[in-house]
Write a protein that holds these residues in place. Structure first.
Motif, short mmCIF file in Angstrom:
data_model
loop_
_atom_site.label_atom_id
_atom_site.label_comp_id
_atom_site.label_asym_id
_atom_site.label_seq_id
_atom_site.Cartn_x
_atom_site.Cartn_y
_atom_site.Cartn_z
N ILE A 222 0.80 -1.23 0.00
CA ILE A 222 0.00 0.00 0.00
C ILE A 222 0.83 1.28 0.00
CG2 ILE A 222 -1.88 -1.19 1.18
CD1 ILE A 222 -1.13 0.42 3.72
N GLY A 223 2.16 1.15 0.09
CA GLY A 223 3.02 2.32 0.10
C GLY A 223 3.39 2.77 1.50
N GLY A 224 4.63 3.21 1.65
CA GLY A 224 5.08 3.68 2.95
C GLY A 224 4.33 4.91 3.41
N ASP A 225 3.88 5.75 2.46
CA ASP A 225 3.23 7.01 2.84
C ASP A 225 1.83 6.80 3.39
OD1 ASP A 225 2.06 6.28 0.43
OD2 ASP A 225 2.37 8.21 -0.55
N ARG A 226 1.34 5.56 3.38
CA ARG A 226 0.05 5.24 4.04
C ARG A 226 0.24 4.20 5.15
NH1 ARG A 226 -4.03 7.92 2.04
NH2 ARG A 226 -3.92 8.73 -0.09
N THR A 227 1.48 4.03 5.60
CA THR A 227 1.80 3.02 6.61
C THR A 227 2.45 3.68 7.82
OG1 THR A 227 2.17 1.36 4.89
CG2 THR A 227 3.06 0.90 7.07
N GLY A 228 1.94 3.34 8.99
CA GLY A 228 2.56 3.76 10.25
C GLY A 228 2.86 2.54 11.10
N ILE A 229 3.49 2.78 12.22
CA ILE A 229 3.81 1.69 13.14
C ILE A 229 3.70 2.19 14.56
CG2 ILE A 229 6.29 2.19 13.12
CD1 ILE A 229 6.74 -0.87 13.30
N ARG A 230 3.30 1.30 15.47
CA ARG A 230 3.25 1.64 16.89
C ARG A 230 4.29 0.80 17.63
NH1 ARG A 230 -1.59 1.46 21.49
NH2 ARG A 230 -1.37 3.64 22.07
N LEU A 231 5.11 1.47 18.44
CA LEU A 231 6.16 0.83 19.23
C LEU A 231 6.00 1.20 20.70
CD1 LEU A 231 9.19 1.80 16.93
CD2 LEU A 231 8.01 -0.40 16.96
N SER A 232 6.46 0.31 21.58
CA SER A 232 6.42 0.59 23.02
C SER A 232 7.72 0.06 23.62
CB SER A 232 5.21 -0.09 23.67
OG SER A 232 5.21 -1.48 23.42
N PRO A 233 8.80 0.83 23.55
CA PRO A 233 10.13 0.30 23.86
C PRO A 233 10.31 -0.31 25.25
CG PRO A 233 10.32 2.38 22.69
CD PRO A 233 8.88 2.20 23.01
N VAL A 234 9.60 0.18 26.27
CA VAL A 234 9.86 -0.33 27.61
C VAL A 234 8.61 -0.79 28.35
CG1 VAL A 234 11.93 1.09 27.87
CG2 VAL A 234 9.73 1.97 28.71
N THR A 235 7.47 -0.82 27.70
CA THR A 235 6.26 -1.17 28.45
C THR A 235 6.33 -2.61 28.97
OG1 THR A 235 3.85 -1.19 28.43
CG2 THR A 235 4.93 -2.03 26.48
N PRO A 236 5.81 -2.84 30.18
CA PRO A 236 5.70 -4.21 30.67
C PRO A 236 4.35 -4.85 30.32
CG PRO A 236 5.18 -2.70 32.44
CD PRO A 236 5.51 -1.85 31.24
N ALA A 237 3.53 -4.17 29.50
CA ALA A 237 2.20 -4.68 29.17
C ALA A 237 2.29 -6.09 28.60
CB ALA A 237 1.52 -3.75 28.16
N ASN A 238 1.38 -6.94 29.05
CA ASN A 238 1.30 -8.32 28.56
C ASN A 238 2.60 -9.09 28.74
OD1 ASN A 238 -1.47 -8.33 27.68
ND2 ASN A 238 -0.84 -7.00 26.01
N ASP A 239 3.27 -8.79 29.87
CA ASP A 239 4.48 -9.53 30.25
C ASP A 239 5.62 -9.31 29.27
OD1 ASP A 239 5.89 -11.13 32.02
OD2 ASP A 239 5.20 -13.02 31.16
N ALA A 240 5.67 -8.13 28.68
CA ALA A 240 6.76 -7.80 27.75
C ALA A 240 7.96 -7.29 28.53
CB ALA A 240 6.29 -6.74 26.76
N HIS A 241 9.14 -7.82 28.22
CA HIS A 241 10.34 -7.29 28.88
C HIS A 241 11.59 -7.62 28.07
CE1 HIS A 241 11.28 -11.34 30.64
NE2 HIS A 241 9.98 -11.45 30.66
N ASP A 242 12.55 -6.70 28.19
CA ASP A 242 13.85 -6.86 27.55
C ASP A 242 14.85 -6.05 28.36
OD1 ASP A 242 14.97 -7.76 24.57
OD2 ASP A 242 16.10 -6.12 25.48
N ASP A 243 16.02 -6.60 28.60
CA ASP A 243 17.01 -5.94 29.45
C ASP A 243 17.81 -4.86 28.73
OD1 ASP A 243 16.29 -7.43 31.66
OD2 ASP A 243 17.80 -8.98 31.29
#
Length: 370
Positions: A222-243
């Protein structure tokens, strides 16, 4: 100096202001089909510069909660077309958030009651929302997932591609790929949920491979100009973790930069909680992340999110910390949030008991200033 109420262009999407409606799961789409009330709900909030819809499953396997919408069947696409038509009739702009929950699911929500899928067979210490035997909604522990086979990954990438095409067919202005909050793409990124030893696990480059493939598939479609992304670098939501989140997400945004994205949407801190929360040995440096994206050639609008009020948002825009600010729960209770912020008017308090599931009450019946 730009303000919160100035227009902004995000790729091919013109925004009338810099106030973004963040994705908000509301669990009001039985059989994964958006309803007529869904169209009214979003149309009421069309004064936002950009609406990002509630997370929307790219496949039956991608479903993780009862009564959330999908974008993989004709009747779902038809339902969403009513939504986009209603928003556009009010002069708004709307993108759909593409979602695969991975391990944040329950066997009762999966095809043939199978186990959810994930990078590794590690159950998340988290809850999901299902219908119990009496037909009532309740939160239950997520089910133990099975690890995806290498041969399955191209099919999921293709599901993202098909969903992106379906979004354009349904009249959306673009898509936001959900790579945050401990769902499938984020599960591949984080060392805490990815213990693979193949080309999709281990090093940062390997853990980011799945995201890279998904984003290239969507952009190619669909083209980059109609594409976005959502990131959450440090959230612990849903047991997400990285050191080591700083080098991980620096690599991620450097890989995203050449794709010509419309926007990058960053949840700062713990989703729905402390914006100063961090993982690893040092506070996360969001300014450095934005600078790394720009240095690698990224030009997409930078959207920040998490418990911003008007003063915080004004400061973020004026300082260049962000190009736009996303608001979540305030939009639930205030369909005319843009006007209320502009006029410094009081906000309606949200009724948390009606957040998940139900009918019109707590959904389309919040009063406006008029």
């Amino acid at each position: 100096m730009p303000t919160l109420f100035d227009p902004l262009t995000a790729g091919a999407i013109p925004l009338a202001n810099r106030i973004v409606m963040a994705p908000l799961t509301r669990n009001r789409s039985p059989d994964a089909i958006p309803q007529p009330r869904t169209a009214l709900y979003y149309a009421q909030r069309a004064s936002a510069g950009l609406i990002v819809t509630e997370a929307t499953a790219i496949s039956h396997q991608g479903q993780g909660y009862a009564d959330v919408p999908g974008l993989y069947a004709p009747e779902q696409i038809d339902g969403w077309r009513r939504v986009t038509d209603a928003v556009h009739a009010e002069g708004g702009r709307i993108v759909v958030q593409l979602w695969h929950v991975g391990r944040i699911s329950h066997t009762s929500l999966q095809p043939d009651d199978q186990a959810p899928v994930a990078p590794s067979a590690i159950r998340a210490e988290s809850k999901t929302f299902i219908h119990n035997a009496d037909g009532q909604g309740e939160f239950v522990d997520t089910s133990t997932p099975r690890a995806l086979e290498l041969a399955e990954l191209p099919g999921i990438v293709e599901d993202y591609r098909r969903a992106a095409r379906a979004a354009i067919d349904a009249g959306f202005d673009g898509v936001e790929v959900h790579a945050a909050n401990g769902y499938l793409i984020d599960q591949f990124l984080r060392a805490g949920s990815n213990q693979r030893t193949d080309a999709y696990g281990g090093s940062i480059e390997h853990r980011a491979r799945f995201l890279d493939e998904v984003m290239h598939a969507v952009v190619d479609e669909i083209g980059g100009d109609r594409t976005g992304i959502r990131l959450s670098p440090v959230t612990p939501a849903n047991d997400a973790h990285d050191d080591a989140p700083q080098p991980l997400f620096t690599h991620v945004v450097e890989r995203l930069a050449p794709l010509g994205l419309a926007f990058v949407h960053v949840i700062e801190g713990a989703t729905g909680g402390d914006r100063g929360y961090s993982q690893g040995d040092a506070p996360f440096d969001y300014a450095a992340l934005k600078a790394a994206y720009a240095a690698a050639g990224g030009r997409g609008a930078w959207i920040v999110n998490n418990d911003y009020d008007k003063a915080d948002a004004d400061a973020a825009i004026a300082s260049g910390h962000a190009d736009a600010v996303a608001f979540g729960r305030p939009f639930i209770a205030n369909p005319d949030l843009v006007r209320r912020l502009r006029e410094d008017a009081p906000l309606n308090p949200p009724d948390q008991a009606t957040f998940y599931g139900g009918g019109d009450h707590g959904y389309t019946d919040y009063p406006t200033l008029d």
